[in-house]
Design a protein around this motif. Sequence first.
Motif, short mmCIF file in Angstrom:
data_model
loop_
_atom_site.label_atom_id
_atom_site.label_comp_id
_atom_site.label_asym_id
_atom_site.label_seq_id
_atom_site.Cartn_x
_atom_site.Cartn_y
_atom_site.Cartn_z
N ASN A 83 4.27 18.72 -13.09
CA ASN A 83 3.57 18.26 -13.47
C ASN A 83 1.80 17.97 -13.57
OD1 ASN A 83 5.25 15.75 -14.34
ND2 ASN A 83 5.30 15.27 -12.40
N PHE A 84 1.78 19.43 -11.77
CA PHE A 84 0.71 19.88 -10.98
C PHE A 84 -0.03 20.86 -12.46
CE2 PHE A 84 -2.23 22.78 -8.75
CZ PHE A 84 -2.67 21.46 -8.80
N LEU A 85 0.86 21.45 -12.81
CA LEU A 85 0.29 22.44 -13.63
C LEU A 85 -0.04 22.35 -15.32
CD1 LEU A 85 3.53 25.35 -13.04
CD2 LEU A 85 0.38 26.00 -12.79
N ASP A 86 0.56 21.06 -15.92
CA ASP A 86 0.52 21.00 -17.11
C ASP A 86 -0.87 20.16 -16.85
OD1 ASP A 86 2.92 21.18 -18.22
OD2 ASP A 86 3.45 18.54 -18.07
N GLY A 87 -1.38 19.16 -15.90
CA GLY A 87 -3.13 19.15 -15.84
C GLY A 87 -4.09 19.98 -15.58
N HIS A 88 -3.31 21.27 -15.01
CA HIS A 88 -4.76 22.36 -14.33
C HIS A 88 -4.16 23.57 -14.88
CE1 HIS A 88 -3.95 19.75 -11.19
NE2 HIS A 88 -5.34 19.03 -10.78
N ILE A 89 -3.64 23.94 -16.32
CA ILE A 89 -3.92 25.33 -16.28
C ILE A 89 -3.41 25.08 -18.35
CG2 ILE A 89 -0.46 25.51 -16.99
CD1 ILE A 89 -1.87 28.49 -15.44
N SER A 90 -4.49 26.55 -18.70
CA SER A 90 -4.43 26.24 -20.17
C SER A 90 -4.00 26.32 -21.28
CB SER A 90 -5.73 27.11 -20.57
OG SER A 90 -5.16 28.77 -20.18
N VAL A 91 -2.15 26.15 -20.64
CA VAL A 91 -1.58 26.78 -21.23
C VAL A 91 0.30 26.00 -21.54
CG1 VAL A 91 -1.60 28.98 -21.94
CG2 VAL A 91 0.16 28.46 -20.36
N PRO A 92 0.58 25.55 -22.51
CA PRO A 92 2.68 25.00 -21.95
C PRO A 92 3.09 25.86 -20.60
CG PRO A 92 1.77 25.54 -24.14
CD PRO A 92 1.43 26.34 -23.04
N VAL A 93 3.63 24.48 -19.92
CA VAL A 93 4.76 25.39 -18.76
C VAL A 93 5.86 24.84 -19.31
CG1 VAL A 93 5.07 24.98 -16.42
CG2 VAL A 93 2.71 25.83 -17.79
N PHE A 94 6.64 25.70 -19.25
CA PHE A 94 8.17 24.90 -19.11
C PHE A 94 9.26 25.45 -18.16
CE2 PHE A 94 6.84 26.32 -22.78
CZ PHE A 94 6.70 25.33 -23.98
N LEU A 95 10.26 24.86 -17.36
CA LEU A 95 11.37 24.55 -16.49
C LEU A 95 12.29 25.87 -17.46
CD1 LEU A 95 11.10 21.33 -14.58
CD2 LEU A 95 10.85 23.72 -13.57
N GLU A 96 12.52 25.68 -18.49
CA GLU A 96 13.64 26.63 -19.46
C GLU A 96 13.05 27.14 -20.23
OE1 GLU A 96 17.02 24.36 -21.23
OE2 GLU A 96 16.00 22.98 -19.62
N ARG A 97 13.27 28.44 -21.42
CA ARG A 97 12.70 28.85 -22.18
C ARG A 97 12.97 27.39 -23.58
NH1 ARG A 97 10.93 34.04 -23.72
NH2 ARG A 97 10.70 34.24 -26.27
N PRO A 98 11.93 27.69 -23.88
CA PRO A 98 12.11 26.93 -25.26
C PRO A 98 12.35 27.29 -26.46
CG PRO A 98 9.57 27.73 -25.13
CD PRO A 98 10.10 27.56 -24.31
N LYS A 99 13.27 26.72 -27.48
CA LYS A 99 13.22 27.96 -29.06
C LYS A 99 12.53 28.13 -29.94
CE LYS A 99 18.46 25.05 -29.62
NZ LYS A 99 18.66 23.81 -29.07
N LYS A 100 11.20 27.49 -29.59
CA LYS A 100 10.62 28.06 -30.66
C LYS A 100 9.57 28.16 -29.81
CE LYS A 100 7.33 26.72 -34.16
NZ LYS A 100 6.47 26.41 -34.89
N VAL A 101 8.85 29.48 -28.67
CA VAL A 101 7.92 29.78 -28.25
C VAL A 101 6.52 29.42 -28.71
CG1 VAL A 101 9.63 31.08 -26.36
CG2 VAL A 101 8.19 32.08 -28.30
N PRO A 102 5.28 29.45 -28.01
CA PRO A 102 4.48 29.90 -28.51
C PRO A 102 3.61 30.27 -27.80
CG PRO A 102 4.20 27.86 -26.37
CD PRO A 102 5.66 28.75 -26.81
N GLU A 103 2.31 30.84 -28.78
CA GLU A 103 2.04 32.04 -28.45
C GLU A 103 1.71 32.82 -26.90
OE1 GLU A 103 -2.17 34.13 -30.18
OE2 GLU A 103 -1.18 33.63 -31.47
N ARG A 104 0.97 32.20 -26.32
CA ARG A 104 1.25 31.95 -24.76
C ARG A 104 1.60 30.75 -23.78
NH1 ARG A 104 -4.86 31.17 -23.45
NH2 ARG A 104 -4.61 32.98 -21.49
N PHE A 105 2.44 30.54 -22.67
CA PHE A 105 2.60 29.88 -22.27
C PHE A 105 3.35 30.18 -20.74
CE2 PHE A 105 6.62 31.85 -24.19
CZ PHE A 105 7.83 32.11 -23.13
N VAL A 106 4.22 29.70 -19.72
CA VAL A 106 4.54 29.90 -18.02
C VAL A 106 6.01 29.80 -18.37
CG1 VAL A 106 4.40 29.89 -15.88
CG2 VAL A 106 2.37 30.28 -17.25
#
Length: 110
Positions: free
Chosen positions: A8-31
């Motif tokens: 929740n903290f990262l979602d509001g403070h970093i410029s890219v999507p953040v995931f706890l598990e790898r999504p099926k469709k990955v964005p160009e930049r993510f954490v």
Amino acid sequence: MIELIINNFLDGHISVPVFLERPKKVPERFVLFEKTSSAKRNHINSATFAFQSYAKSMYDAAVLNEELKQVIESIIESDEIASVKLNSDYNFTDTETKEYRYQAVFDFKY
């Protein structure tokens, strides 16, 4: 749950999507991040987390890693976090998938 606090903290403070598990469709930049260990001593919880910064080039992954480190260090402002310390960070390019990524490992007390 510490994972949700960090997410929740990262979602509001970093410029890219953040995931706890790898999504099926990955964005160009993510954490992507995961807990690698945890403990409890004298009623104080601790945990180590590995944060992987993915991008299309090694340079962009390194830049994202630097942004991530600054954001994570500012999580100390949160009432739920007692301390946060950078354990290590390094190039962690996935040789199998050829994806550029950096990994930063942090130790939390909460």
